[in-house]
Scaffold this motif. Structure first.
Motif, PDB file in Angstrom:
ATOM      1  N   ALA A 261       4.567  -5.333  -1.553  1.00 28.23           N
ATOM      2  CA  ALA A 261       3.163  -5.585  -1.204  1.00 28.23           C
ATOM      3  C   ALA A 261       3.057  -6.342   0.113  1.00 28.23           C
ATOM      4  O   ALA A 261       2.189  -6.037   0.949  1.00 28.23           O
ATOM      5  N   ALA A 262       3.927  -7.308   0.320  1.00 30.21           N
ATOM      6  CA  ALA A 262       3.927  -8.052   1.580  1.00 30.21           C
ATOM      7  C   ALA A 262       4.247  -7.139   2.752  1.00 30.21           C
ATOM      8  O   ALA A 262       3.603  -7.201   3.812  1.00 30.21           O
ATOM      9  N   GLY A 263       5.227  -6.261   2.569  1.00 24.20           N
ATOM     10  CA  GLY A 263       5.588  -5.324   3.629  1.00 24.20           C
ATOM     11  C   GLY A 263       4.454  -4.382   3.975  1.00 24.20           C
ATOM     12  O   GLY A 263       4.200  -4.098   5.150  1.00 24.20           O
ATOM     13  N   LEU A 264       3.742  -3.913   2.966  1.00 26.19           N
ATOM     14  CA  LEU A 264       2.597  -3.031   3.215  1.00 26.19           C
ATOM     15  C   LEU A 264       1.473  -3.770   3.931  1.00 26.19           C
ATOM     16  O   LEU A 264       0.858  -3.236   4.858  1.00 26.19           O
ATOM     17  N   ALA A 265       1.201  -4.989   3.489  1.00 27.61           N
ATOM     18  CA  ALA A 265       0.141  -5.785   4.126  1.00 27.61           C
ATOM     19  C   ALA A 265       0.457  -6.060   5.587  1.00 27.61           C
ATOM     20  O   ALA A 265      -0.425  -6.001   6.453  1.00 27.61           O
TER      21      ALA A 265
END
Length: 227
Positions: free
Chosen positions: A72-76
């Motif tokens: 999720a952090a990578g996508l954000a």
């Protein structure tokens, strides 16, 4: 003093789809209001969104929790909004990862008798009573689905998304199953039983992709969903 003629007070029924309830026609207004509120809110998100779903029962110290948080952090960080069911476990991990990375972290929470208290990490929370309204929000506003290990609810969302794509009710979008160890049995059964028996076509097996690493997942989304 007794009042034999006194009417009983009718309370909210336990089951939201109960054909014995009188006055169901009025329930349509609540359903319509949930659709209107959901459409109005979600249409304000002006970046591509990716849904991440999985078990509400995954503890914070589990490897899948950390993996979800990192995905999720990578996508954000790549400019994607992250949508979850807004609850604990995998949903919490995804909302946490997106929020702490400075992204849009959407939580579509729903009222359930257990395990669905809203997590504190969604910075764009919405609440629903009806599963089917909530599902429409997932399908309508997601550009990709990331399926972490989960239970009946996760499998329901997975197979519904593949069914809608297979029947051309929605445009095809990436469906990523994260965790080859977890999904291997299901994927094998789909190929050995559904495909072998002719219940699905070869092309249907290509509707999903199994990946394991954060970088693989983020890069696959980036290749298929343009920000």
């Amino acid at each position: 003093m007794q009042f034999p003629e006194r009417r009983r007070v009718k309370r909210e029924p336990k089951y939201v789809l109960d054909n014995s309830v009188v006055g169901d026609s009025w329930r349509m207004f609540r359903i319509m209001s949930e659709f209107v509120d959901g459409f109005d809110a979600m249409s304000a998100v002006d970046v591509p969104a990716v849904t991440i779903y999985g078990s509400a029962r995954t503890p914070k110290d589990h490897a899948y929790y950390k993996l979800t948080e990192d995905i999720a952090a990578g996508l954000a960080q790549c400019g994607y909004a992250v949508i979850t069911g807004g609850g604990p476990g995998i949903m919490e991990a995804a909302n946490k990862g997106a929020t702490e990375a400075g992204g849009i972290s959407i939580g579509l929470n729903i009222s359930l008798p257990h395990e669905q208290a809203p997590n504190p990490y969604a910075n764009f929370p919405l609440h629903f009573k009806y599963f089917f309204v909530r599902k429409v929000m997932f399908m309508k506003y997601s550009m990709a689905f990331i399926c972490m290990p989960g239970g009946f609810g996760s499998l329901d969302e997975l197979f519904e998304s593949m069914t809608l794509i297979q029947t051309q009710r929605i445009k095809p979008f990436p469906i990523i199953l994260v965790g080859s160890d977890f999904w291997a049995g299901l994927v094998g059964w789909i190929k050995d039983k559904l495909l072998a028996e002719g219940n699905i076509n070869k092309e249907d097996v290509l509707l999903f992709k199994v990946l394991d690493d954060v970088e693989e997942v983020v890069n696959f989304v980036k290749k298929t969903v343009i920000v």
